[in-house]
Design an enzyme around this catalytic site. Structure first.
Site, PDB file in Angstrom:
ATOM      1  CG  ASP A 286      -0.092  -0.078   2.524  1.00 16.38           C
ATOM      2  OD1 ASP A 286       0.393   0.968   2.992  1.00 16.38           O
ATOM      3  OD2 ASP A 286       0.083  -1.198   3.056  1.00 16.38           O
TER       4      ASP A 286
ATOM      5  CG  ASP B  17       1.613   4.871   5.741  1.00 11.71           C
ATOM      6  OD1 ASP B  17       1.237   3.851   6.356  1.00 11.71           O
ATOM      7  OD2 ASP B  17       1.968   5.904   6.321  1.00 11.71           O
TER       8      ASP B  17
END
Length: 285
Positions: A207, A209
């Site tokens: 991802d 973040d």
């Protein structure tokens, strides 16, 4: 014997021959799961341990890091390859990238960071937290064995968790120049150094973040990308083991030498028994 510690999404070992399970008890409790031991086609022994347990029942804070590392040491492991799921703090490190970091920034606060408690104090050098030779070997293996984009070097900021970052924290970490963020680099790397094990990790980006505009980390996204990273990580580790140099060309095997601060005569007998596997060779009276 080479150890492999599997992170999030990796709960079973590489394809190995003649596998069996070792139930190991350590002075620091039981590891997260029985250790699976088997052999690669070339005969190299491998010991696999899922960091969080086979059903991911241990959080980043409560994972039995000391027992995990000590169990591998007890079995005769000298070199450990690990994997971690991480978030990216850089636009050019998208999900499903593999990153082999060379530095760690510790933001944890509730963990057991050392094997050496009362009775035996060890001040361990830790400027370079990953074995440089293993790190480079793992990065080369990732390039050769996987189709993923690979980044060698970078700083892994390790947060406590299990919650993900706030946007303010994520922006702070980016401004500090960190590259990836996760929850499990510490204390595992510190303990591996105290156990005089060569240690390096391949991380899989899951991802962005929460610093990125409209980005919101969800467990669904993390698990989906962790699953996608699994094949690349296992291919990397398999290749790294198959092509591992026969000899350790580093100082990891003698990392504790000169680091024990407590005179041997002052160490209680019970403590000496507890740490014997780790520093017994350095405690001659």
């Amino acid at each position: 014997m080479i150890g492999f510690i599997g992170g999030s999404g990796i709960y079973d070992s590489l394809p190995l021959d003649d596998t069996h399970e070792e139930d190991v008890t350590t002075p620091y409790g039981d590891p997260a799961a029985p250790v699976t031991v088997g052999a690669m086609p070339d005969g190299t022994e491998v010991a696999f341990l899922p960091r969080h347990g086979r059903d991911h029942q241990f959080s980043p804070t409560t994972a039995p890091y000391r027992a995990n590392v000590h169990a591998l040491k007890q079995l005769g492991v000298e070199r450990v390859l690990a994997s971690n799921a991480v978030g990216s703090l850089r636009e050019d490190l998208p999900p499903r990238t593999l990153v082999v970091p060379d530095q760690i920034f510790d933001r944890t606060r509730k963990r057991e960071y050392t094997f050496f408690e009362e009775g035996c104090v060890v001040h361990m050098p830790f400027a370079d937290p990953y074995c440089p030779h293993m790190k480079s070997h793992l990065a080369d293996s990732a390039r050769e064995a996987s189709d993923a984009a690979v980044e060698e070097d970078g700083t892994y900021v390790c947060i406590e968790g299990p919650q993900y970052s706030t946007r303010a924290e994520s922006e702070h970490f980016r401004a500090s120049g960190f590259d990836i963020i996760g929850m499990t680099a510490i204390p595992e790397a510190k303990l591996a150094r105290e156990a005089e094990l060569c240690y390096a990790t391949v991380t899989g980006v899951t991802d962005y973040d929460v610093w990125k505009q409209d980005a919101e980390v969800t467990l669904e996204e993390v698990l989906e990308n962790a699953a996608a990273n699994e094949d690349a990580i296992k291919a990397t580790v398999k290749h790294a083991i198959e092509s591992m140099p026969a000899e350790r060309d580093c100082d990891c095997a003698h990392a504790v030498e000169g680091a024990v601060n407590t005179p041997a005569a002052a160490i209680p007998e019970a403590t000496r028994r507890k740490v014997d596997l780790l520093v017994g060779d350095y405690l001659d009276d």
